[in-house]
Design a protein around this motif. Structure first.
Motif, PDB file in Angstrom:
ATOM      1  N   PHE A  81     -42.285  34.156 -17.498  1.00  6.62           N
ATOM      2  CA  PHE A  81     -41.316  33.059 -17.493  1.00  6.62           C
ATOM      3  C   PHE A  81     -40.244  33.308 -18.555  1.00  6.62           C
ATOM      4  CE2 PHE A  81     -40.145  28.875 -19.316  1.00  6.62           C
ATOM      5  CZ  PHE A  81     -39.483  28.346 -18.221  1.00  6.62           C
ATOM      6  N   GLY A  89     -37.999  36.293 -17.523  1.00  5.21           N
ATOM      7  CA  GLY A  89     -37.056  35.948 -16.462  1.00  5.21           C
ATOM      8  C   GLY A  89     -35.944  35.037 -16.951  1.00  5.21           C
ATOM      9  N   THR A  90     -36.331  33.988 -17.673  1.00  7.63           N
ATOM     10  CA  THR A  90     -35.312  33.021 -18.102  1.00  7.63           C
ATOM     11  C   THR A  90     -34.387  33.625 -19.166  1.00  7.63           C
ATOM     12  OG1 THR A  90     -36.972  32.099 -19.583  1.00  7.63           O
ATOM     13  CG2 THR A  90     -36.572  30.912 -17.545  1.00  7.63           C
ATOM     14  N   LEU A 123     -31.772  35.686 -17.514  1.00 10.07           N
ATOM     15  CA  LEU A 123     -30.733  34.854 -16.884  1.00 10.07           C
ATOM     16  C   LEU A 123     -29.774  34.274 -17.925  1.00 10.07           C
ATOM     17  CD1 LEU A 123     -32.586  32.825 -14.112  1.00 10.07           C
ATOM     18  CD2 LEU A 123     -30.736  34.451 -13.802  1.00 10.07           C
ATOM     19  N   LEU A 124     -30.354  33.811 -19.034  1.00  8.50           N
ATOM     20  CA  LEU A 124     -29.509  33.231 -20.086  1.00  8.50           C
ATOM     21  C   LEU A 124     -28.593  34.299 -20.698  1.00  8.50           C
ATOM     22  CD1 LEU A 124     -32.082  30.870 -21.837  1.00  8.50           C
ATOM     23  CD2 LEU A 124     -30.127  30.197 -20.437  1.00  8.50           C
ATOM     24  N   PHE A 149     -25.820  34.965 -18.354  1.00  7.51           N
ATOM     25  CA  PHE A 149     -24.883  33.849 -18.344  1.00  7.51           C
ATOM     26  C   PHE A 149     -23.980  33.877 -19.589  1.00  7.51           C
ATOM     27  CE2 PHE A 149     -23.814  29.333 -18.970  1.00  7.51           C
ATOM     28  CZ  PHE A 149     -23.240  29.074 -17.745  1.00  7.51           C
ATOM     29  N   SER A 152     -18.036  23.063 -20.007  1.00 10.20           N
ATOM     30  CA  SER A 152     -19.042  23.013 -18.928  1.00 10.20           C
ATOM     31  C   SER A 152     -20.034  24.172 -19.045  1.00 10.20           C
ATOM     32  CB  SER A 152     -18.356  22.995 -17.561  1.00 10.20           C
ATOM     33  OG  SER A 152     -17.662  24.185 -17.367  1.00 10.20           O
ATOM     34  N   TYR A 153     -19.544  25.349 -19.406  1.00  6.41           N
ATOM     35  CA  TYR A 153     -20.441  26.492 -19.589  1.00  6.41           C
ATOM     36  C   TYR A 153     -21.363  26.265 -20.797  1.00  6.41           C
ATOM     37  CZ  TYR A 153     -18.776  29.836 -16.115  1.00  6.41           C
ATOM     38  OH  TYR A 153     -18.518  30.493 -14.940  1.00  6.41           O
ATOM     39  N   THR A 190     -24.048  23.728 -19.950  1.00 10.11           N
ATOM     40  CA  THR A 190     -25.055  24.343 -19.069  1.00 10.11           C
ATOM     41  C   THR A 190     -26.010  25.211 -19.892  1.00 10.11           C
ATOM     42  OG1 THR A 190     -23.403  24.424 -17.344  1.00 10.11           O
ATOM     43  CG2 THR A 190     -25.364  25.760 -17.006  1.00 10.11           C
ATOM     44  N   PHE A 244     -28.338  23.045 -21.966  1.00  4.90           N
ATOM     45  CA  PHE A 244     -29.347  22.410 -21.115  1.00  4.90           C
ATOM     46  C   PHE A 244     -30.413  23.421 -20.681  1.00  4.90           C
ATOM     47  CE2 PHE A 244     -30.951  21.377 -16.866  1.00  4.90           C
ATOM     48  CZ  PHE A 244     -31.548  20.153 -17.144  1.00  4.90           C
ATOM     49  N   ALA A 245     -29.949  24.589 -20.206  1.00  6.52           N
ATOM     50  CA  ALA A 245     -30.892  25.609 -19.704  1.00  6.52           C
ATOM     51  C   ALA A 245     -31.797  26.112 -20.834  1.00  6.52           C
ATOM     52  CB  ALA A 245     -30.112  26.765 -19.082  1.00  6.52           C
ATOM     53  N   LEU A 286     -34.356  23.475 -21.688  1.00 13.64           N
ATOM     54  CA  LEU A 286     -35.398  23.388 -20.660  1.00 13.64           C
ATOM     55  C   LEU A 286     -36.442  24.494 -20.851  1.00 13.64           C
ATOM     56  CD1 LEU A 286     -36.390  22.028 -18.014  1.00 13.64           C
ATOM     57  CD2 LEU A 286     -34.968  23.646 -16.763  1.00 13.64           C
ATOM     58  N   VAL A 287     -35.952  25.698 -21.125  1.00 14.47           N
ATOM     59  CA  VAL A 287     -36.865  26.836 -21.326  1.00 14.47           C
ATOM     60  C   VAL A 287     -37.751  26.582 -22.555  1.00 14.47           C
ATOM     61  CG1 VAL A 287     -36.985  29.306 -21.868  1.00 14.47           C
ATOM     62  CG2 VAL A 287     -35.337  28.482 -20.185  1.00 14.47           C
ATOM     63  N   MET A 304     -40.338  23.911 -21.810  1.00  9.02           N
ATOM     64  CA  MET A 304     -41.451  24.404 -20.993  1.00  9.02           C
ATOM     65  C   MET A 304     -42.391  25.290 -21.812  1.00  9.02           C
ATOM     66  SD  MET A 304     -41.049  22.991 -18.119  1.00  9.02           S
ATOM     67  CE  MET A 304     -42.449  23.751 -17.338  1.00  9.02           C
ATOM     68  N   LEU A 305     -41.823  26.053 -22.722  1.00 10.73           N
ATOM     69  CA  LEU A 305     -42.650  26.967 -23.525  1.00 10.73           C
ATOM     70  C   LEU A 305     -43.425  26.245 -24.627  1.00 10.73           C
ATOM     71  CD1 LEU A 305     -40.250  30.032 -23.923  1.00 10.73           C
ATOM     72  CD2 LEU A 305     -42.438  30.011 -22.729  1.00 10.73           C
TER      73      LEU A 305
END
Lengths: 164, 382
Positions: B214, B217-218, B221-222, B225, B253-254, B257, B260-261, B264-265, B268-269
Motif C-alpha cells: 500500500f 503504491g501510494t 502515485l504521490l 503527482f 487545487s493541486y 489534492t 488530502f491524498a 488519507l495515506v 490508513m497507515l
C-alpha cells in the motif's frame, strides 16, 4: 487543458481511494490469517463389517462396529471350522491417507492356541472419498485332537492410517 | 509504423516493439543468462550507438530549476521512504552484500534503463506532433519493465494480483507516464536522474524500509503527482499559457489534492492518533451496523487503565478486531481487566480483556462507508 488537469486529480484520488479500501480489507484479513486453521477434514473410519463365509453349522453373530472399533464373536465347534469377515474402511474426509502401521495380535498361549487367525493385505493408500476392504479369517486349527481348556481367544487389531 | 516520420525513429520504434516481446518472453521463462548478460550487453551497444552517433537527435531543454526540482523531490521522497521505516521497520538490503554484487546489479539494471530512456527520447523528439506515439512508446516500455514471471503463476490468487497491481504495476505505469511527459517536454537527463538516483539508492544502501504494498503504491502515485505538478507549473509559467490568477487557482487545487491524498495515506497507515476500522458484524446494532466505518483513537497506558464503563472500545481477540462496550471492570495485581458485551448480544463476552488487548476508543462512525471494504472482502473470498 482544464479537463486534463482535473482528470489527473480524479485519477489520483480514485486510485488512492481504491488502494485504501483494499488496504483496509487486507489489514483485517491478514490479522485473521494470524490464526492457523486446519480446514482439512480427517475422517478415516470403519464403515462396514460382514460375514463373507462360514463353515457349515457355525452360527456367527453379526459383528458390531463403531467408527474405530469392531467387535465380533463367534463359536467354533470342531477343528477346521472357520469364519471369514470382510471389513470396509472409508476415507470420508478430504485428506488422502496412507497406511502407516497394521498390527493384529492375540493373547497367544498354549491354552488357546487351537484358534488361529489371518488377515489379507490392507491397501497402502486410501485417498479422500475412497474405501478399501480387507478380510480377517478366524479358524479352529485342524490338527487339534482335544478340546483345549481355554476356549476363547481375544484378537486385537490396530490399523493406523496417517496423512499422506 | 506509417505515423512515425523519421527513418531512425522508425528503426528504434521497431526495436522497442521487438525488445518488449523478447523481454516478456525471457522474463516469463526466467532465463538468467538473458537478463544478466545478453540484455545489458545489447543495451550497452544501443547506449554507445545513440550517444556517439545520434546525440543530436536527443531532446534536452533544461535549466537549473529543472535540476533543482528533480533532485529536491527525489531526495525528499527518499527521506519520506526512510522515515516510514521507523513506523514499518527496516530490512537488510539483499542487493548490497558486497561491491561486486552491487556493481553487477548496476550493470544489469542501469544500462538497460539508460538505453530505454534514450530511445524513448529520440522517438518522441522525432514525432513531437503525433499523439499516438507517446502512448505506444510508454506501453512498450511498461511491458518491458513488468515482470510477468511473478504474475502469471498466481493468476488465480485475487489478493496477490490486487497487491501486485498496486505495488508494482501502478508504480511502473505512473513513473513511465511521468518519464514520457518529461522526455517530451523537458529532457531525457531529468528522467534519467529520477530513475538512477532511485535505483542506485536501492542497490547501494545496506538497509531499506520494509514498506508494504500500500505504501509503495501510494508513494509512487504521490511522487508522480508532485513531480508532474511542479514541472507542469514551471512550464506553464515559462510559456505564459495561463494568466496569473488562473495559475494560482490550479496551484491551489493541486496542493489541496496533494494534502488530502497524503493525509488519507497517513490515516490508513495509522501514523495519526486516529485510525479507521470497518464494522463487519451486527453485534453492536443499533449503535453500529455492518458496513459502518468507525474512527477510533489510540490510547496511552494511563488512558487504557482508566476507561469508563459504557465506553465502546476496539480490542483484539484471537487475532481479530472486536468492537464492544465495557460493562464492568476489575483490578487484580495492578492489572485492569474489562468485561465487554455487544449491545445486540444477549450475554457478555466470555473472556475478560486486559489493557494490552485494547487498540483504541471509539470516537465516531460514518454510516455505510465501509461497504466497499466488505464487498472487496467478499470478492476476494469467493
Amino acid at each position: 487543458m482544464k479537463k486534463k488537469k482535473y482528470f489527473i486529480i480524479i485519477i489520483l484520488l480514485l486510485a488512492i481511494s481504491i488502494m485504501s479500501v483494499g488496504y483496509a480489507t487486507f489489514t483485517t484479513n491478514l490479522e485473521i490469517k494470524g490464526t492457523a486453521t486446519i480446514i482439512g477434514k480427517w475422517d478415516v473410519r470403519i464403515t462396514n463389517i460382514e460375514i463373507v463365509s462360514s463353515s457349515p453349522g457355525i452360527e456367527a453373530e453379526t459383528p458390531t462396529f463403531s467408527n474405530t472399533n469392531i467387535e465380533f464373536y463367534t463359536e467354533l465347534i470342531k477343528p477346521g471350522d472357520e469364519v471369514k469377515y470382510q471389513i470396509t474402511i472409508s476415507n470420508q474426509g478430504n485428506i488422502n491417507a496412507q497406511l502407516d502401521d497394521i498390527l493384529f495380535m492375540s493373547d497367544e498361549t498354549d491354552e488357546n492356541s487351537a484358534i488361529s487367525f489371518e488377515t489379507s493385505e490392507v491397501s497402502q493408500n486410501l485417498n479422500a472419498g475412497e474405501e478399501t476392504t480387507f478380510f480377517i479369517t478366524i479358524k479352529y486349527k485342524e490338527n487339534i485332537t482335544k478340546v483345549p481348556d481355554v476356549q476363547t481367544k481375544k484378537i486385537t487389531g490396530i490399523i493406523v492410517y496417517v496423512q499422506c | 509504423m506509417s505515423y512515425i516520420s523519421n527513418i531512425k525513429a522508425k528503426f528504434l520504434f521497431f526495436y522497442l516493439l521487438i525488445y518488449s516481446i523478447i523481454s516478456i518472453f525471457f522474463r516469463f521463462i526466467n532465463i538468467n543468462f538473458y537478463l544478466v548478460i545478453i540484455n545489458p550487453l545489447l543495451c550497452l551497444i544501443i547506449d554507445i550507438y545513440i550517444l556517439l552517433y545520434q546525440k543530436q537527435k536527443l531532446y534536452s531543454k533544461t535549466n537549473y530549476k529543472d535540476y533543482f526540482i528533480t533532485i529536491t523531490t527525489t531526495i525528499i521522497f527518499i527521506i519520506i521512504n526512510f522515515l516510514l521505516g521507523f513506523k514499518l521497520g527496516f530490512v537488510i538490503n539483499p542487493l548490497c552484500h558486497n561491491y561486486i554484487i552491487a556493481f553487477k546489479n548496476i550493470f544489469i539494471h542501469i544500462i538497460p534503463i539508460i538505453s530505454l530512456e534514450l530511445i524513448r527520447n529520440i522517438i518522441l523528439n522525432q514525432n513531437r506532433h503525433n499523439k499516438l506515439v507517446p502512448i505506444l512508446v510508454t506501453i512498450f516500455i511498461i511491458l518491458i519493465e513488468i515482470n510477468t514471471n511473478q504474475l502469471l503463476p498466481t493468476y488465480n490468487n485475487k489478493e496477490f494480483i490486487f497487491q501486485y497491481l498496486c505495488s508494482t504495476i501502478i508504480p511502473i505505469v505512473s513513473s513511465n507516464i511521468l518519464y514520457t511527459y518529461i522526455s517530451l517536454n523537458i529532457s531525457y537527463k531529468i528522467s534519467l536522474i529520477l530513475i538512477l538516483v532511485n535505483i542506485i539508492s536501492v542497490i547501494l544502501l545496506p538497509i531499506f524500509p520494509n514498506i508494504n504494498w500500500f505504501t509503495k503504491g501510494t508513494l509512487s502515485l504521490l511522487k508522480f503527482f508532485v513531480i508532474y505538478f511542479l514541472f507542469k507549473n514551471k512550464l506553464a509559467k515559462e510559456s505564459l499559457t495561463l494568466p496569473p490568477n488562473k495559475n494560482s487557482f490550479v496551484l491551489i487545487s493541486y496542493a489541496l489534492t496533494l494534502i488530502f491524498a497524503t493525509s488519507l495515506v497517513c490515516f490508513m497507515l495509522g501514523i495519526f492518533k486516529y485510525k479507521p476500522i470497518t464494522i463487519l458484524s451486527n453485534s453492536m446494532t443499533p449503535v453500529l451496523n455492518r458496513g459502518d466505518i468507525v474512527i477510533y483513537k489510540k490510547l496511552n497506558i494511563d488512558e487504557l487503565n482508566n476507561l469508563p464503563l459504557n465506553s465502546i472500545i476496539i480490542f483484539s481477540y484471537n487475532d481479530k478486531y472486536i468492537i464492544h462496550r465495557i460493562i464492568s471492570k476489575r483490578e487484580e495485581d495492578h492489572m485492569v481487566y474489562y468485561t465487554t458485551k455487544g449491545d445486540n448480544n444477549e450475554t457478555a463476552d466470555y473472556n475478560e480483556i486486559s489493557a494490552s488487548q485494547i487498540q483504541g476508543l471509539y470516537i465516531f462512525h460514518i454510516k455505510y462507508l465501509g461497504y466497499p471494504s466488505i464487498w472487496l472482502n467478499n470478492f476476494f473470498n469467493t
